[in-house]
Design a protein around this motif. Structure first.
Motif, PDB file in Angstrom:
ATOM      1  N   SER A   1     -58.537  -4.035  39.061  1.00 16.72           N
ATOM      2  CA  SER A   1     -59.834  -3.593  39.579  1.00 16.72           C
ATOM      3  C   SER A   1     -59.766  -2.183  40.159  1.00 16.72           C
ATOM      4  O   SER A   1     -60.743  -1.430  40.107  1.00 16.72           O
TER       5      SER A   1
ATOM      6  N   ALA B   1     -67.495  -5.147  35.562  1.00 16.89           N
ATOM      7  CA  ALA B   1     -67.235  -5.666  36.912  1.00 16.89           C
ATOM      8  C   ALA B   1     -68.189  -6.777  37.309  1.00 16.89           C
ATOM      9  O   ALA B   1     -68.057  -7.343  38.395  1.00 16.89           O
TER      10      ALA B   1
ATOM     11  N   ASP C   1     -65.618  -5.294  43.564  1.00 20.00           N
ATOM     12  CA  ASP C   1     -65.697  -4.157  42.643  1.00 20.00           C
ATOM     13  C   ASP C   1     -67.114  -3.604  42.569  1.00 20.00           C
ATOM     14  O   ASP C   1     -67.315  -2.381  42.536  1.00 20.00           O
TER      15      ASP C   1
END
Length: 204
Positions: free
Chosen positions: A126, A152, A158
Motif C-alpha cells: 500500500s 485502493a 489507503d
C-alpha cells in the motif's frame, strides 16, 4: 533444526549444516537457508551465499536475496546489490521492488520508477500505491491517479492517504469523494482533516 544447522555451520561443518537446512525446508521452514546464506556472506564465501539465498527464495524466502543486497550495498557494491534486488523482485518481493524504484528514481528514470512501484502495488504494497499516486498527481496524470484510487477501493487507510494527496494537488472535489469512501470503510480522519478549512458533510 535451524539452530542445529547454525551450530554445524559455526563449527565449520558446512555439509552437515546444509543437510540440516534441507531438512528444515522439508518441514516447511526456509529460515535455516536464509541464516546460512548470511553466515556464508559474512565469511566471504559469496558464491555459496548467493546459491543458498536463491534456494531460500525458491522456497518462499526471497528476503534472503534482499538481505544479501543490503550487505552488498553497505560494502559499497551497488551493482552487485542491484543484481540481487532484481532476483528478489522476480519473486514478487515488494521491499526489493521499492528499493529498485528508489534507485531508478535517483537515476532520473521516471518510467522505470513508475513500473516498479506499480508492480509493488500489484503485490499488495500500500505504501508503494500511495507513493505512485503522489507521483502521478505531481505529473498531472489524473487518469493514472484515478486508476490507483480504484485499486485502493475498500482499503480505508489507503483511501484516506490518497484523499490527502488529491487535496495537496488542489483537487478538492476528488479528495472529498475519496475521504467519504474512506469514512464508509471506517476511517474518518481524512474527512476531519479536510474539514479544517472547509466543512465537508458526508452524504447519506
Amino acid at each position: 533444526m535451524t539452530r542445529l544447522a547454525m551450530t554445524r555451520e559455526a563449527a565449520g561443518d558446512q555439509k552437515a549444516a546444509e543437510a540440516l537446512a534441507g531438512q528444515a525446508v522439508d518441514q516447511g521452514s526456509a529460515m535455516a537457508l536464509v541464516k546460512l546464506a548470511m553466515m556464508r556472506e559474512a565469511a566471504g564465501d559469496r558464491k555459496a551465499a548467493e546459491a543458498l539465498a536463491g534456494q531460500a527464495a525458491e522456497h518462499g524466502a526471497a528476503v534472503a536475496l534482499l538481505s544479501l543486497a543490503r550487505m552488498r550495498e553497505r560494502a559499497g557494491e551497488p551493482e552487485s546489490a542491484e543484481a540481487l534486488l532484481q532476483r528478489a523482485a522476480r519473486y514478487g518481493n515488494t521491499m526489493a521492488l521499492t528499493r529498485l524504484a528508489d534507485l531508478r528514481e535517483a537515476a532520473g528514470d521516471a518510467k522505470g520508477t513508475d513500473d516498479l512501484l506499480q508492480r509493488a502495488a500489484d503485490h499488495g504494497d500500500s505504501d508503494a500505491l500511495v507513493r505512485l499516486a503522489g507521483m502521478r498527481e505531481r505529473t498531472g496524470n489524473r487518469a493514472g491517479a484515478d486508476a490507483l484510487a480504484r485499486q485502493a477501493a475498500g482499503n480505508a487507510h489507503d483511501l484516506a492517504r490518497l484523499a490527502m494527496i488529491r487535496e495537496a494537488a488542489g483537487h478538492r472535489k476528488a479528495a472529498e469523494e475519496l475521504a467519504r469512501q474512506a469514512a464508509q470503510h471506517g476511517n474518518i480522519q481524512a474527512l476531519i482533516d479536510l474539514a479544517v478549512d472547509v466543512r465537508v458533510i458526508p452524504r447519506g
